[in-house]
Design a protein around this motif. Structure first.
Motif, PDB file in Angstrom:
ATOM      1  N   ASP A 595       0.863  -1.217  -0.024  1.00 39.29           N
ATOM      2  CA  ASP A 595      -0.045  -0.149   0.147  1.00 39.29           C
ATOM      3  C   ASP A 595       0.669   1.219  -0.096  1.00 39.29           C
ATOM      4  O   ASP A 595       0.547   2.405   0.596  1.00 39.29           O
ATOM      5  CB  ASP A 595      -1.076  -0.046   1.303  1.00 39.29           C
ATOM      6  CG  ASP A 595      -2.182   0.890   0.905  1.00 39.29           C
ATOM      7  OD1 ASP A 595      -2.619   1.179  -0.070  1.00 39.29           O
ATOM      8  OD2 ASP A 595      -2.462   1.326   1.880  1.00 39.29           O
ATOM      9  N   LEU A 596       2.161   1.266  -0.551  1.00 38.42           N
ATOM     10  CA  LEU A 596       2.998   2.267  -0.943  1.00 38.42           C
ATOM     11  C   LEU A 596       2.589   3.115  -2.069  1.00 38.42           C
ATOM     12  O   LEU A 596       3.194   4.401  -2.138  1.00 38.42           O
ATOM     13  CB  LEU A 596       4.390   1.929  -0.720  1.00 38.42           C
ATOM     14  CG  LEU A 596       4.731   1.024   0.556  1.00 38.42           C
ATOM     15  CD1 LEU A 596       6.248   0.718   0.225  1.00 38.42           C
ATOM     16  CD2 LEU A 596       4.725   2.034   1.695  1.00 38.42           C
ATOM     17  N   LEU A 597       1.893   2.664  -2.985  1.00 38.94           N
ATOM     18  CA  LEU A 597       1.378   3.619  -4.117  1.00 38.94           C
ATOM     19  C   LEU A 597       0.164   3.337  -4.525  1.00 38.94           C
ATOM     20  O   LEU A 597      -0.687   2.543  -4.171  1.00 38.94           O
ATOM     21  CB  LEU A 597       2.258   3.042  -5.398  1.00 38.94           C
ATOM     22  CG  LEU A 597       3.731   3.427  -5.479  1.00 38.94           C
ATOM     23  CD1 LEU A 597       4.373   2.765  -6.736  1.00 38.94           C
ATOM     24  CD2 LEU A 597       3.896   4.637  -5.379  1.00 38.94           C
ATOM     25  N   PRO A 598      -0.501   4.531  -4.931  1.00 40.26           N
ATOM     26  CA  PRO A 598      -1.855   4.570  -5.099  1.00 40.26           C
ATOM     27  C   PRO A 598      -2.167   4.068  -6.519  1.00 40.26           C
ATOM     28  O   PRO A 598      -2.923   4.479  -7.308  1.00 40.26           O
ATOM     29  CB  PRO A 598      -2.272   6.037  -5.310  1.00 40.26           C
ATOM     30  CG  PRO A 598      -1.095   6.674  -5.790  1.00 40.26           C
ATOM     31  CD  PRO A 598       0.149   5.919  -5.265  1.00 40.26           C
ATOM     32  N   ILE A 599      -1.807   2.614  -6.544  1.00 41.62           N
ATOM     33  CA  ILE A 599      -1.951   1.987  -7.800  1.00 41.62           C
ATOM     34  C   ILE A 599      -3.107   0.969  -7.674  1.00 41.62           C
ATOM     35  O   ILE A 599      -3.359   0.288  -6.737  1.00 41.62           O
ATOM     36  CB  ILE A 599      -0.752   0.953  -7.989  1.00 41.62           C
ATOM     37  CG1 ILE A 599       0.393   1.965  -8.355  1.00 41.62           C
ATOM     38  CG2 ILE A 599      -1.111   0.181  -9.425  1.00 41.62           C
ATOM     39  CD1 ILE A 599       1.681   1.351  -8.663  1.00 41.62           C
ATOM     40  N   VAL A 600      -3.947   0.940  -8.678  1.00 40.47           N
ATOM     41  CA  VAL A 600      -5.001   0.003  -8.571  1.00 40.47           C
ATOM     42  C   VAL A 600      -4.676  -1.218  -9.158  1.00 40.47           C
ATOM     43  O   VAL A 600      -5.295  -2.456  -8.493  1.00 40.47           O
ATOM     44  CB  VAL A 600      -6.434   0.641  -9.168  1.00 40.47           C
ATOM     45  CG1 VAL A 600      -7.522  -0.417  -9.423  1.00 40.47           C
ATOM     46  CG2 VAL A 600      -6.875   1.850  -8.668  1.00 40.47           C
ATOM     47  N   SER A 601      -4.068  -1.385 -10.100  1.00 37.73           N
ATOM     48  CA  SER A 601      -3.831  -2.509 -10.923  1.00 37.73           C
ATOM     49  C   SER A 601      -2.672  -2.429 -11.653  1.00 37.73           C
ATOM     50  O   SER A 601      -2.104  -1.213 -12.128  1.00 37.73           O
ATOM     51  CB  SER A 601      -4.890  -3.192 -11.762  1.00 37.73           C
ATOM     52  OG  SER A 601      -5.035  -2.101 -12.859  1.00 37.73           O
ATOM     53  N   LEU A 602      -2.051  -3.465 -11.991  1.00 38.00           N
ATOM     54  CA  LEU A 602      -0.591  -3.675 -13.079  1.00 38.00           C
ATOM     55  C   LEU A 602      -1.068  -4.593 -14.021  1.00 38.00           C
ATOM     56  O   LEU A 602      -1.590  -5.687 -13.712  1.00 38.00           O
ATOM     57  CB  LEU A 602       0.584  -3.940 -12.059  1.00 38.00           C
ATOM     58  CG  LEU A 602       1.054  -3.131 -11.000  1.00 38.00           C
ATOM     59  CD1 LEU A 602       2.152  -3.606 -10.427  1.00 38.00           C
ATOM     60  CD2 LEU A 602       1.601  -1.921 -11.584  1.00 38.00           C
ATOM     61  N   GLN A 603      -0.683  -4.184 -15.226  1.00 32.44           N
ATOM     62  CA  GLN A 603      -0.797  -4.911 -16.395  1.00 32.44           C
ATOM     63  C   GLN A 603       0.741  -5.235 -17.007  1.00 32.44           C
ATOM     64  O   GLN A 603       1.473  -4.392 -16.995  1.00 32.44           O
ATOM     65  CB  GLN A 603      -1.708  -4.294 -17.345  1.00 32.44           C
ATOM     66  CG  GLN A 603      -3.107  -4.338 -17.066  1.00 32.44           C
ATOM     67  CD  GLN A 603      -3.893  -3.492 -17.980  1.00 32.44           C
ATOM     68  OE1 GLN A 603      -4.289  -4.185 -19.037  1.00 32.44           O
ATOM     69  NE2 GLN A 603      -4.077  -2.225 -17.903  1.00 32.44           N
ATOM     70  N   THR A 604       0.883  -6.569 -17.629  1.00 28.90           N
ATOM     71  CA  THR A 604       2.086  -6.876 -18.047  1.00 28.90           C
ATOM     72  C   THR A 604       1.916  -7.105 -19.615  1.00 28.90           C
ATOM     73  O   THR A 604       0.752  -8.076 -19.737  1.00 28.90           O
ATOM     74  CB  THR A 604       2.845  -7.986 -17.343  1.00 28.90           C
ATOM     75  OG1 THR A 604       3.059  -7.683 -16.020  1.00 28.90           O
ATOM     76  CG2 THR A 604       4.112  -8.339 -18.027  1.00 28.90           C
TER      77      THR A 604
END
Length: 846
Positions: A595-604
């Motif tokens: 929870d260190l970044l306001p990222i919702v999802s990651l796509q590769t």
């Protein structure tokens, strides 16, 4: 009688008496030879000058006596002497005396009495005189003489004689060599000469065999009718045996094994001169014989060359052109294995050791072209890094005064193309040595290759770009078919790359792109069926250049459909994700879990509209914004600017511009491989990515220029001698689709600022490798950054609300595009004609 008078005049001439000519003998019927020895300190230059002076003194005395010559040798020997005088002599002497001697020799009475040696000498002389004419650019060109066909016909008639032609092995080899020099391609004569040479192959010396193979290759005499001859000559080189046209594979293998044994025997191998060895390799490459014949011979010759090149005294015997020919042959033969690698390395090292002294533009450019095509110095291995020094030395040699003076368009194109293959950016000053003037005469392939190389290397030179584009436009008007599909597509792709380099396009370049597009539409039926790589190049140029270019291509629905199909196929193609890219993705995933970044999802490896290839990683933020993260390996950077994130090659610069348009301001982060390699532990990697993303977002919110991405750079301020180019930051690795998660559907592009309350840690970006201190600093940075982030936004909903109050960062921009894959390599430039090996003189000419 005429020659006796000639020599009496020579003896009485003060100019001749004052000259001394070392090691040269002139014959006059039964008269004793006139021996002139050069001064001891004169050397080759003084010898050539003395020879030229003698010819200039003797020719006027002999010319009025030519009609009185009664013996064929009285014509053939002076012709041979004129040829041996070389290009240093006055061309006016040969242009007056040589035609008269040839005409007299073809008198029916003299021709009937001529011996095979006299006919061979005359033919050899004509070939040498034509070579001198080409070097001087003046003098007499024998191919314009009506008597050339008559002399060739006399040789052919003698070879057809029922009771034996009487030609010796050396005379046949010299005659074949002369035909190659003259460009005389009469198939009937060549077949007679080559069959006679094959019959006498066991008696030929190594040099005669090498000369014969070279001549047949240069004349293109490689068809089925010549196959048995070529096999016989190669077989004789292998073992000195005459092999018939019908050979069995076991016999050929046995001959190959015997060849290897003999070439490994020092005494027998020394029969081959260095130039003979290089010419054998070059001829084998051109003749393209089967592996049973050519590969064993090529391997044996390569081993002998390596042995000699590793002995300094023997290495000196190799001339620059011979070294260049060896590399050309190795590239064409594609032998593979350690033997070929050793020979290429030995030749390369010899050129560097000499400082490329004596290398003319052809030898220098051919050497660079061949080495680059073989992958010498390409890649990021320690061996490749060491090999890349060859190109630096070659460029330094080319920059020396007068080295590239007079270089032909093909030589400039070959040199620049080679540097582009290994990503070695030369200084722009190199192009001031005559490239602009030369390329104004270039053909379509030479101009297209040069433009492609400039784009790959991000090498801007307004004069050369204008010259190349102007020449291509001229060729397009005069003969559009001269631009094959590959040349056209490479050119238009290069224009797309160069359009964003911050340098205004020349009028010629601005006019060329639409003209090329219109030509593609005109030939749409041909272009629809061309390779997918070329269609993708057109697609990239259409999206990058827009305007008239896009309008012209839009006039052909079929061509546009083919382009879109090629792009769809590229997007559907899987790829291999690099280990570095996986590590970056894992580090981001850990930051997300913590929870260190306001990222919702990651796509590769997702597919993004407007981008040709797949994007390495896409991070979806809670405010609806998306950031593309590209992990760039060594292949994306120039080798001449180490650890410079802005030193990307042309395809990577084009990709970055297209990604910025697709993701908006602050929407691209490039991770150079060397920055990542310095972070050895998970904590250091997490801290690095957190810092880079914070810098990216902070830069976007503070008003970074629209369209500029961010390359991951060291935190410490660095002095730069070259200002960063906004259009050339970072690059892309070509990867395959592997992972996808939920992506935000919001199309709003807002800037989310992650503020820091802890002091900035200067050591993060510059820590080099694993270690307790660096890892501790990295962990401290990650903790401090995390604390700062949570102090501003303890809950992601509050962060999103704060983001909504910030000014918009702008839309995605106009259009899309792509530059992910390298442009397809243009076909190898046609190899320039290489000088023939020198012929041996017969016993009477030594």
């Amino acid at each position: 009688m005429g020659l006796n008078v000639w020599f009496r005049h020579a003896r009485s001439c003060p100019a001749v008496r004052s000259l001394q000519w070392r090691g040269t003998t002139l014959y006059a019927n039964d008269c004793p030879p006139l021996q002139l020895e050069s001064a001891r300190a004169g050397g080759p230059a003084a010898t050539a000058a003395a020879r030229a002076g003698i010819m200039a003194a003797l020719a006027p005395a002999l010319l009025p006596l030519v009609p009185r010559i009664r013996q064929p040798a009285g014509c053939s020997i002076p012709l041979w002497a004129l040829a041996k005088a070389g290009a240093a002599s006055d061309g006016r002497v040969a242009s007056q005396l040589a035609p008269a001697l040839l005409q007299r020799l073809l008198d029916p009475v003299l021709l009937e009495a001529a011996k095979p040696q006299e006919l061979s000498n005359a033919l050899y002389a004509l070939g040498k005189l034509r070579e001198d004419h080409q070097q001087r650019g003046s003098g007499w060109d024998p191919t314009s003489s009506p008597y050339l066909n008559a002399l060739a016909g006399a040789v052919a008639s003698r070879l057809r004689a029922a009771e034996g032609h009487g030609f010796k092995p050396q005379e046949l080899s010299n005659s074949l060599r002369a035909c190659a020099k003259l460009g005389y391609r009469d198939s009937a004569l060549l077949l007679l000469l080559s069959e006679a040479a094959a019959a006498l192959a066991p008696d030929m010396s190594a040099q005669d065999l090498a000369n014969s193979l070279w001549a047949l290759d240069a004349l293109g005499s490689t068809g089925p009718e010549f196959r048995a001859v070529l096999e016989t000559l190669c077989g004789s080189i292998l073992q000195g045996l005459k092999l018939g046209g019908q050979q069995s594979e076991p016999l050929a293998a046995a001959v190959a094994a015997e060849c290897v044994r003999r070439l490994r025997t020092l005494k027998e191998a020394e029969a081959f001169k260095p130039q003979g060895l290089s010419n054998i390799l070059l001829a084998l490459e051109g003749l393209q014989l089967g592996g049973q014949q050519s590969e064993p011979l090529a391997a044996a010759v390569a081993a002998e060359c390596v042995r000699r090149l590793r002995t300094p005294k023997e290495a000196e015997a190799f001339k620059p052109q011979g070294l260049s020919n060896i590399l050309l042959a190795l590239e064409g033969l594609q032998l593979g294995g350690q033997q070929s690698e050793r020979l290429a390395a030995a030749v390369a090292a010899e050129g560097v050791q000499r400082g490329f002294a004596g290398f003319n533009p052809q030898a220098l450019s051919n050497s660079a072209w061949a080495l680059a095509k073989m992958g010498y110095g390409a890649g990021a291995t320690p061996q490749a890094t060491e090999q890349s020094h060859w190109y630096a030395a070659a460029v330094a040699a080319a920059e020396r005064p007068r080295v590239m003076a007079g270089a032909k368009p093909q030589e400039w194109a070959n040199l620049l193309y080679a540097l582009a293959l290994v990503r070695h950016q030369p200084p722009p000053a190199l192009l001031d040595a005559g490239a602009v003037v030369a390329m104004q005469r270039g053909n379509a392939q030479e101009c297209a290759n040069t433009l492609w190389a400039l784009a790959v290397l991000q090498l801007r030179h307004a004069g050369l770009e204008a010259a190349v584009c102007g020449r291509l436009g001229e060729l397009l008007r005069l003969g559009p078919e001269s631009l094959v599909a590959q040349n056209l597509c490479n050119s238009v792709w290069a224009l797309a790359v160069l359009a964003g380099g911050g340098v205004p396009a020349s009028p010629a370049a601005a006019a060329l792109a639409p003209a090329l597009a219109r030509e593609a539409v005109r030939r749409r039926e041909q272009f629809v069926d061309m390779s997918a790589e070329h269609l993708r190049q057109l697609w990239q140029a259409q999206h990058e250049l827009g305007g008239e270019m896009a309008e012209a291509l839009a006039r052909s629905p079929d061509l546009n459909a083919a382009m879109e199909a090629a792009v769809a196929a590229e997007r559907a193609t899987g790829s291999n994700t690099s280990s570095t890219q996986k590590q970056v993705a894992k580090a981001l995933q850990r930051l997300l879990q913590k929870d260190l970044l306001p990222i919702v999802s990651l796509q590769t490896e997702p597919v993004v509209e407007g981008v040709l290839g797949r994007v390495d990683i896409v991070a979806d933020w809670s405010d609806g914004r998306r950031v593309a993260i590209e992990v760039d390996g060594p292949d994306h950077f120039l080798t001449t600017r180490k650890d410079d994130p802005y030193a990307v090659i042309g395809s990577t610069a084009l990709r970055n511009r297209q990604l910025r348009r697709a993701f908006g301001r602050g929407g691209l982060l490039c991770v150079p491989y060397w920055e990542w390699d310095r972070r050895k532990t998970p904590s250091a990697q997490e801290a690095y990515m957190l810092q880079q993303l914070q810098d990216l977002l902070s830069g976007a919110s503070s008003g970074a220029a629209a369209g500029e991405g961010s390359a991951a750079t060291p935190r410490r301020k660095q002095q730069r001698t070259i200002p960063p180019q906004p259009d050339t930051a970072g690059s892309s690795s070509i990867t395959t689709a592997t992972t996808s998660t939920t992506a935000s559907s919001s199309q709003k592009r807002r800037v989310l600022v992650v503020r820091r309350t802890a002091p900035k840690q200067e050591a993060v970006g510059t820590s080099g490798g694993a270690g307790g201190a660096s890892d501790a600093a990295a962990a401290a940075t990650a903790t401090a950054a995390a604390a700062g982030a949570k102090s501003v936004a303890p809950a992601w909903q509050q962060q999103a609300e704060e983001a909504q109050r910030l000014p918009s960062s702008g839309g995605a921009g106009e259009g899309g595009g792509d530059g992910a894959p390298l442009a397809p390599q243009p076909p190898p430039p046609q190899q320039p004609r290489v000088s023939a090996p020198p012929t041996r003189s017969s016993s009477r000419q030594s």
